[in-house]
Design a protein around this motif. Structure first.
Motif, PDB file in Angstrom:
ATOM      1  N   UNK A 181      21.692   1.708  19.501  1.00  0.00           N
ATOM      2  CA  UNK A 181      20.725   2.785  19.350  1.00  0.00           C
ATOM      3  C   UNK A 181      21.435   4.038  18.827  1.00  0.00           C
ATOM      4  N   UNK A 182      20.655   4.952  18.298  1.00  0.00           N
ATOM      5  CA  UNK A 182      21.163   6.275  17.952  1.00  0.00           C
ATOM      6  C   UNK A 182      20.901   7.228  19.121  1.00  0.00           C
ATOM      7  N   UNK A 183      21.707   8.267  19.284  1.00  0.00           N
ATOM      8  CA  UNK A 183      21.557   9.159  20.434  1.00  0.00           C
ATOM      9  C   UNK A 183      20.153   9.731  20.617  1.00  0.00           C
ATOM     10  N   UNK A 184      19.435   9.994  19.534  1.00  0.00           N
ATOM     11  CA  UNK A 184      18.114  10.609  19.645  1.00  0.00           C
ATOM     12  C   UNK A 184      17.129   9.721  20.406  1.00  0.00           C
ATOM     13  N   UNK A 185      17.421   8.424  20.499  1.00  0.00           N
ATOM     14  CA  UNK A 185      16.540   7.501  21.203  1.00  0.00           C
ATOM     15  C   UNK A 185      16.791   7.487  22.704  1.00  0.00           C
TER      16      UNK A 185
END
Length: 266
Positions: free
Chosen positions: A144-148
């Protein structure tokens, strides 16, 4: 107290004075503190008391004006040099108030960042991240990317990043201060588990008295600026601690003792 792979910390006569336009500002008076290998010590005190200054000196981010810091029996700053020892820095992991993740990098690559500068291959980086991720509850989020991720999950990433190079000491500057109460409780439980499983030496800064008493082997209380050690409180509840320890009358006594000395601060 945990006994594991952690290193000792020795602080002898360490103080810090900043030079400001209106003259020198004394942030921390000469301070002595010994932290045993595998011990969990919490620095507690009012805003501006010098606890973050002390933590950052332990991390080699700030040079002391006076005194000596030793990590694992070796000087952090050698001689007159303002630069910390690379060997000592390799023993340290640091978790800041904010996760400070790179939004364009997936979670696993954020965690692996300290290994890239060491020339570790991509395959080994991924393998080491996957092994560590299971300990901090991130196994399902590595791609995942941090924004998720929620704020608490982002701080798990920050903790994993600080641990990925196997430091013997973990330094933490109010890592859960921005989290809601329930998430903060879960992160305190996670941190206790990581500490008990890995045997690191931990020094954590917090404003929360209850968090300090829940996590610590010892709470080191600093006074108003210029900071000095006002009290050292031993916390002897059995490990592992669960959240019901807060219902113990002795827990309330320790919190009350510290709150009184802080003058009613939380």
């Amino acid at each position: 107290m945990s006994t594991g792979s952690g290193a000792s910390i020795s602080v002898r006569g360490v103080g810090k004075t900043y030079q400001a336009g209106a003259g020198p500002v004394r942030a921390l008076l000469p301070t002595d503190l010994e932290v045993a290998p595998g011990e969990f010590v919490v620095l507690l005190g009012p805003s501006g008391c010098g606890k973050t200054t002390l933590l950052r000196m332990l991390a080699g981010l700030i040079t002391p004006t006076e005194g000596v810091i030793e990590i694992g029996g070796k000087p952090l700053f050698s001689g007159r040099s303002a630069e910390p020892s690379r060997d000592a820095l390799g023993s340290l992991g640091f978790v800041f108030q904010a996760p400070n993740l790179m939004p364009w990098r997936k979670v696993w690559r954020n965690i692996a960042l300290p290994l890239e500068g060491k020339g570790v291959s991509k395959a080994e980086r991924r393998a080491r991240v996957e092994e560590l991720a299971a300990s901090v509850g991130l196994s399902d989020f590595l791609d995942h990317y941090p924004k998720a991720l929620s704020g608490g999950m982002q701080q798990r990433v920050a903790i994993a990043r600080a641990l990925i190079h196997h430091p013997s000491i973990l330094l933490m500057d109010e890592p859960f201060g921005a989290l809601d109460a329930m998430t903060r409780d879960s992160m305190n439980l996670l941190l206790q588990k990581v500490w008990m499983d890995m045997g690191k030496t931990v020094v954590l800064v917090t404003h929360s008295i209850s968090e300090a008493v829940f996590l610590a082997d010892r709470v080191v209380l600093l006074s108003q600026r210029p900071g000095r050690i006002q009290d050292v409180v031993d916390v002897d509840f059995a490990r592992p601690r669960d959240l019901t320890v807060a219902d113990d009358p002795h827990f309330g006594e320790l919190v009350g003792r510290l709150r009184k000395q802080l003058g009613g601060h939380r």
